[in-house]
Design a protein around this motif. Structure first.
Motif, short mmCIF file in Angstrom:
data_model
loop_
_atom_site.label_atom_id
_atom_site.label_comp_id
_atom_site.label_asym_id
_atom_site.label_seq_id
_atom_site.Cartn_x
_atom_site.Cartn_y
_atom_site.Cartn_z
N ARG A 14 17.27 10.92 -74.03
CA ARG A 14 17.31 11.70 -72.81
C ARG A 14 17.81 10.79 -71.69
O ARG A 14 17.33 9.67 -71.54
CB ARG A 14 15.94 12.27 -72.42
CG ARG A 14 16.08 13.24 -71.22
CD ARG A 14 14.78 13.82 -70.77
NE ARG A 14 14.07 14.58 -71.76
CZ ARG A 14 14.19 15.89 -71.97
NH1 ARG A 14 15.02 16.61 -71.23
NH2 ARG A 14 13.46 16.50 -72.89
N ALA A 15 18.77 11.30 -70.91
CA ALA A 15 19.29 10.52 -69.79
C ALA A 15 18.40 10.76 -68.58
O ALA A 15 18.31 11.87 -68.09
CB ALA A 15 20.72 10.95 -69.49
N THR A 25 19.11 3.20 -81.28
CA THR A 25 20.07 4.09 -80.63
C THR A 25 21.33 4.09 -81.47
O THR A 25 21.80 3.03 -81.89
CB THR A 25 20.40 3.59 -79.21
OG1 THR A 25 19.21 3.63 -78.42
CG2 THR A 25 21.46 4.44 -78.55
N ASP A 53 23.91 8.53 -78.23
CA ASP A 53 22.72 9.38 -78.13
C ASP A 53 21.63 8.57 -77.44
O ASP A 53 21.03 7.69 -78.06
CB ASP A 53 22.26 9.83 -79.52
CG ASP A 53 20.91 10.53 -79.49
OD1 ASP A 53 20.25 10.60 -80.53
OD2 ASP A 53 20.50 11.01 -78.39
N ALA A 106 13.43 9.75 -74.43
CA ALA A 106 14.54 8.83 -74.19
C ALA A 106 14.58 7.71 -75.21
O ALA A 106 13.55 7.32 -75.76
CB ALA A 106 14.43 8.23 -72.78
N HIS A 128 16.67 13.99 -77.61
CA HIS A 128 15.26 14.08 -77.18
C HIS A 128 14.32 13.52 -78.23
O HIS A 128 13.13 13.84 -78.22
CB HIS A 128 14.84 15.53 -76.88
CG HIS A 128 15.69 16.17 -75.82
ND1 HIS A 128 15.69 17.54 -75.58
CD2 HIS A 128 16.56 15.66 -74.94
CE1 HIS A 128 16.53 17.80 -74.60
NE2 HIS A 128 17.08 16.69 -74.20
N GLY A 184 17.45 13.57 -65.37
CA GLY A 184 18.66 14.19 -65.90
C GLY A 184 19.69 14.52 -64.84
O GLY A 184 20.69 15.17 -65.12
N GLU A 213 22.06 13.90 -76.22
CA GLU A 213 20.62 13.79 -75.99
C GLU A 213 19.86 14.50 -77.10
O GLU A 213 19.74 15.72 -77.10
CB GLU A 213 20.27 14.42 -74.63
CG GLU A 213 20.81 13.63 -73.45
CD GLU A 213 20.45 14.26 -72.12
OE1 GLU A 213 19.55 13.76 -71.45
OE2 GLU A 213 21.08 15.27 -71.76
#
Lengths: 285, 163, 767
Positions: free
Chosen positions: C649-650, C619, C646, C718, C710, C10, C708
């Motif tokens: 999670r990055a 996604t 979205d 992710a 999650h 992150g 995000e």
């Protein structure tokens, strides 16, 4: 297994001697953006490469009351950086910035662009509109050719096999206004679909003199003589300009190619011409 | 079939590099044949800018230049810009701003950017965009490249003020 | 797993190879050299449809300096036996044999007929010119709709239609009867060229253990199996070493140079090298499928979609390749991210004598997006409803059932994405002169990540700790420049509690690194990330067990950060990681783990009516664009661009932004200027002079907004971003143009000429 030879000439005399000896096989290598590409594609298979990029005598800029003379080996970037060009030929200066992209401008030369004689050579329309002429040299002597008579066909000029384009002379524009517009398919480097350049001289809100040149709508860059004649002496109004611009269709013979159809070029070049004229005349576009 | 070859010496990153080349060999091929493989061949036609080097201070398409045209002259590739221990501010900025993805176009962009900042130390974003418009990138969308060059210009200015 | 917050995941950490990239140190596929190398070139057809009456290579072979000239006769098994790119298990229904060198017939301009190896590239080029060929031209077919007709010339076998997929949900007739408004339109998308900056290239040699090594840029190191099959060798005698790839986007997914290189090295027993020219990359390599899509959508007055019927036709080019799969993706995605109760879709992929078409980022999802998002805006105009509001009434929610009867398994943040995308455009720009009009457009998309579930996808990864607490990760996943290696480095570093710089990822070697599958289908983070997470967790678990013993504390009280194992409750209780490692070593406890992650598996598809789980997840995202249209020329300028995705999670924020911006640029090119053109199967766009990709002047400053949820199936929740980044760009531009000047945009790219004619048609409908 190379079929090419290379000459780094001491001066223009050596270039002319080589051209005398080799004729059409003497290949002037300036910016290299065209010639080296042709060699790689096997369009040109043999000859003597004559590098003219180090010859100062082909890079002079001479300024006089009558006009400017620009050496053929000057790159587009050289021209853009020239204080003389910016001051004396401000519209040419603006038009040069439309050429290619900075990497291409650093290599492409004025002489190379004209001698390559592409129908979409981007220096040609504006130079035609400014009544430019080219200086041509050979061992037999020198001559001047009006740019309007210089182009013969796609990739063809009046240059004889032993001749080299050495300079371009642009007469002083006086109080004429000059403008060039170019249409490409993207904002970045784009081959012109069509381009329009005009020079217009007004007196008492009448069109005293006008020159119009188009690129991308004929085998060579062309003057639009019908429209020029129609505009002469007419009042310089938006309506007049837009009406007479329609006559452009008589002066052009566009083709359909990968960049666009003939019909589109026909229509859009009229619009481009109108805009160039209106802008040059200082009117709301 | 004449097969003429010519002696050539090009000063690459301040080192003389000698060769015997045919007339039509490009500077790009000459460099790569002499292990300067950081200069990339993307299209060999002047369209992509991956082969950009600095020749006599000017960002130059090496695929459109004959090797013999560079005889006796100075050429700089990206390896002249910085080292592992001391990167050029442009290189640092490219890393910091993620202006590098696959990295193939990067050496060309860095040379164009270096030549730009040498002649115009405070370019606007628009001037940057114009200056790099001959270099193609297929990965980044250019935004972070512009960010990086802008940031490097600022960093260079700060260093020179402090210096 | 006790991880309250992340140190590395992150963040905007620098990548593991960016420094080497900016220093010019990376050895790409064409940068490698060995002594005594031969150079290879491919001899290709210059006819799109012909019999080969004569192919005489004797003069070429006799040229001094030419080591070999190979034709199909020299290929032990000329038809690649693999069904599916990179696939490890057997699958049915989607056979896609590829021929290495043409035998007696060529079916597209550029089809390989022979390959030459010579002492220099120039000599190889000369040898090509000495190959004599006589063609007898055959009638060809160049339009997929023509190719569907029974009387059309047949490209292979007796039917040009090589794939048909269907969606059948509810009853569309009933659905249309319930609708107050029906919008029916036809859409067309172009052939897009990957135009990655690095040409396909590589080297091959036989090493001192008799193994054929191929070092090249590929998205699929598993191609060693194809090479082995072609050469008639055991798979264990072929090794692929993948290089850092200079861009792929699907263009390096199918076979490229590897078989030619392997054949030449096998024949000559010398190292060989080749690189495709940019022209060859044009006509000799596959493109994105051009589609014709006929959509009919029904909606109630208050904006609820009631029915959708569509026919999709894709041009498969001269060989099947991945066309059936691309079509399957398009079919499933054809509804858009909208809950439509009645759906009927028929999709066809048709052979023609045009250039091959196969994988390209988006894999069929983008074509559908152009159609479904254009429909949504058309509906909004008909209803006089705000385009965002219309969409919000119909977006999927988690748990909804798609038209292929699978439930959306993750969160859908499309409401937020659509709002944020439009909001981020800011105040509307005024037109720059009286000729121009400014408009705005939104497009929302869904794009799967991970491969189709019936392929039983797996990925493996090995993680091991060194004595000094640094770590090595071995994973086969190739790196396209999208941060594939970077993500697994971050995951390992985070879970092992060690600095990012001390984790080294070695990847992409089929005999050294555990196979992780292809870098395609937005699966790299999901699959290799999860595999690395499993392996890292196992190593972590061994460390924590030993540390718990050494500290006399319960395991679940411990965490690792900065190479210190510490108690989360008693701050003075801690021990250096290195000490724990040494103790493990002394006791013979292995601190390495090889793990395999399995995606969801589903039954093999047996019917062409798609029913049941096909994808793991999607996604969801949105893009918004502001454009200015020049009404006199048709030119479109991009003023603003926003992407909201979205990503679950990055893992690395910079990388995600980079994907969003880069994908959008490629999508904007698809919408505005990219078109690989052929006429009667003969190329018109030869290289990057004619095939236009966006330059720095064409793309505005783009805003990337990362959401995000999650809720993804990838590591730490992710999802994936590689393909989703591109899907909505083109329809966003088309919608913006429609908003600016009120014209139809039935076809992309929306070139100045197309826009110009639509403007004329609007002025004078009689034209």
């Amino acid at each position: 297994m190379s079929d090419f030879r290379f000459l780094q000439p001491e001066g223009l005399r050596a270039v002319l001697k080589a051209k005398e000896d080799e004729g059409a096989k003497g290949l002037i290598l300036a910016g290299g953006t065209n010639l080296l590409s042709y060699i790689k594609k096997r369009r040109v298979k043999s000859g003597l490469l004559i590098d003219i990029t180090r010859l100062d005598e082909l890079k002079n800029i001479e300024e006089g009351a009558e006009g400017i003379t620009l050496g053929a080996s000057l790159t587009i970037q050289d021209l853009i950086e020239s204080e003389v060009v910016r001051r004396r030929l401000p519209s040419f200066f603006e038009a040069l910035k439309l050429f290619g992209n900075p990497l291409i401008r650093a290599k492409a030369t004025l002489g190379g662009n004209l001698a390559d004689a592409s129908p979409i050579a981007d220096t040609a329309p504006i130079l035609l509109a400014m009544d430019a002429s080219v200086q041509v040299a050979s061992e037999r002597g020198e001559r001047t050719v009006e740019l309007a008579s210089f182009f013969k066909g796609v990739g063809e000029t009046v240059l004889k096999p032993d001749e080299v384009l050495t300079a371009v002379t642009v007469p002083a524009c006086g109080d004429s206004r000059v403008k060039m517009l170019k249409l490409g398919l993207r904002k970045g480097t784009a081959c012109s679909v069509t381009s329009a350049a005009v020079r217009i001289k007004l007196r008492d809100r009448e069109i005293e003199d006008v020159r119009i040149a188009l690129g991308g709508v004929a085998p060579t860059p062309v003057r639009a003589y019908t429209v020029e004649k129609a505009l002469l002496g007419k009042p310089c109004t938006g309506e007049e300009i837009e009406n007479q611009a329609q006559l452009l269709r008589k002066d052009i013979s566009p083709i359909t190619d990968v960049r666009g159809s003939a019909e589109y070029r026909k229509e859009v070049s009229v619009n481009l011409l109108s805009r160039a004229l209106l802008t040059a005349a200082g009117m709301e576009v | 079939m004449e097969n003429a070859v010519y002696d050539v010496t090009v000063y690459v990153n301040d080192r003389p590099v000698k060769g015997r080349v045919p007339a039509e060999q490009t500077l790009l091929d000459f460099l790569r044949d002499n292990n300067f493989t950081e200069v990339k061949k993307g299209c060999d036609n002047g369209d992509c800018g991956a082969c950009t080097v600095i020749l006599d201070g000017i960002a130059t398409l090496s695929c459109c230049t004959a090797a013999l045209q560079a005889d006796g002259r100075k050429v700089y590739t990206v390896k002249s810009l910085g080292t592992w221990d001391k990167m050029h501010p442009l290189q640092e900025a490219f890393v910091k701003h993620e202006a590098v993805q696959c990295g193939f176009c990067t050496p060309g962009f860095l040379m164009t950017a270096k030549a730009l900042l040498d002649s115009n130390p405070h370019p606007t974003r628009e001037e940057i965009r114009e200056a790099i418009s001959g270099n193609l990138c297929r990965c980044t969308g250019y935004v972070k490249i512009v960010d990086a060059i802008e940031d490097a210009a600022r960093a260079i200015e700060e260093t020179s003020r402090e210096g | 797993m006790k991880k309250s917050n992340f140190d590395i995941i992150g963040t905007r950490a620098d990548g593991c190879d960016e420094k080497d990239k900016v220093l010019g140190n990376i050895v790409y596929a064409e940068d490698y050299s060995l002594p005594d190398t031969l150079y290879c070139k491919v001899f290709r057809s210059t006819k799109p449809s012909a019999l080969i009456k004569k192919l005489d290579t004797s003069r070429a072979a006799a040229l001094e300096g030419v080591a070999c000239v190979l034709t199909h006769e020299d290929v032990p098994n000329n038809e690649s036996a693999k069904n599916v790119v990179g696939q490890t298990t057997e699958v049915g229904l989607l056979e896609a044999k590829q021929r290495i060198l043409a035998v007696d017939r060529v079916r597209y301009y550029g089809e390989p007929l022979a390959v030459v190896a010579a002492e220099s590239p120039e000599l190889a080029g000369e040898a090509l010119e000495l190959i004599e060929i006589e063609y007898e031209e055959l009638p060809g077919v160049f339009d997929p709709i023509e190719a569907m007709k029974p009387e059309a010339p047949k490209v292979h076998g007796d039917n040009n239609v090589i794939s048909n997929w269907q969606l059948r949900k509810g009853d569309v007739e009933k659905g249309f009867a319930e609708a107050d408004v029906i919008v029916e339109k036809e859409y067309k998308t172009p052939r897009q060229e990957h135009a990655h900056m690095e040409p396909e290239a590589g080297m091959a040699w036989i090493d001192d253990m008799g193994v054929v090594n191929i070092r090249y840029c590929t998205q699929v190191i598993e191609h060693y199996r194809d090479v082995a099959a072609v050469l008639g060798l055991p798979e264990s005698r072929v090794r692929t070493i993948g290089t850092i790839i200079g861009g792929g986007f699907g263009g390096k997914e199918d076979l490229t140079v590897e078989v030619f290189l392997a054949l030449c090295t096998w024949k000559t027993r010398r190292p060989v090298k080749m690189a495709f020219s940019r022209e060859e990359m044009g006509f000799g390599r596959q493109k994105r499928h051009p589609y014709i899509m006929r959509y009919k959508t029904g909606v109630t007055r208050d904006g609820r979609l009631t029915a959708m019927q569509a026919e999709l036709i894709s041009d498969s080019g001269a060989y099947v390749m991945l066309s059936p799969w691309v079509l399957l993706y398009s079919t499933v995605h054809s509804t858009g991210p909208y809950n439509i109760p009645n759906v009927k879709v028929d999709a066809y992929s048709v052979l023609t004598n045009n250039v091959m078409t196969s994988a390209f980022r988006g894999f069929g999802g983008m074509q559908a997006a152009f159609a479904y998002e254009s429909q949504m805006d058309a509906i909004a105009r008909e209803l006089g409803m705000d385009p965002v509001e219309l969409r919000k009434k119909n977006f999927y929610r988690r748990g909804d059932e798609t038209a292929n009867f699978q439930k959306i398994p993750s969160d859908v943040l499309l409401d937020e994405a659509a709002d944020k995308a439009m909001e981020a455009l800011g105040p509307k720009s005024p037109p720059s002169d009286p000729h121009r009009r400014v408009g705005r457009g939104l497009a929302c998309s869904w794009q799967s990540y991970g491969r189709m579930t019936y392929l039983h996808d797996t990925a493996s990864s090995w993680v091991g700790l060194e004595m000094d607490g640094s770590a090595v990760v071995r994973c086969g996943i190739p790196d396209l420049g999208g941060g594939q290696r970077e993500s697994i480095r971050a995951i390992a570093a985070e879970l092992l509690g060690i600095p990012l710089e001390e984790v080294h990822v070695i990847s992409t070697d089929s005999q050294v690194t555990p196979l992780a599958g292809t870098v395609t289908a937005t699966r790299a983070l999901y699959m290799s990330g999860n595999a690395t997470k499993l392996a890292s967790e196992n190593v972590r678990s061994s460390i924590l067990s030993k540390a718990a013993e050494m500290l006399d504390l319960p395991v679940n009280e411990l965490d690792i950060r900065n190479k210190i194992v510490y108690s989360t409750e008693k701050s003075e209780k801690k021990i250096d990681l290195v000490k724990v490692i040494r103790r493990c070593a002394a006791e013979g406890i292995s601190l390495q783990s090889l793990d395999t992650y399995k995606a969801e598996f589903s039954e093999e598809i047996k019917s062409n009516v798609i029913k049941g789980t096909v994808f793991n997840d999607w996604t969801f995202g949105a893009q918004a664009v502001e454009v200015e249209v020049d009404t006199g020329t048709g030119q479109v300028t991009l003023l603003k661009h926003v992407s909201v995705q979205d990503v679950g999670r990055a893992i690395n924020v910079k990388r995600v932004e980079g994907q969003m911006e880069g994908g959008a640029a490629q999508g904007l090119g698809f919408g505005m200027m990219e078109d690989y053109l052929e006429i009667q199967g003969t190329p018109l766009t030869w290289n990057l002079t004619e095939y236009l990709v966006p330059t720095s002047k064409d793309i505005p400053d783009s805003k990337s907004i990362i959401l995000e949820s999650h809720s993804g199936k990838g590591p730490f929740g992710a999802k994936g971003i590689g393909e989703p980044a591109i899907t909505a760009s083109a329809p966003a531009v088309a919608n913006a143009i429609r908003d600016a000047v009120g014209i139809e945009v039935p076809q992309i790219p929306a070139t100045p000429e197309r826009v110009f004619w639509e403007l004329q048609a609007k002025k004078d409908p009689a034209q």
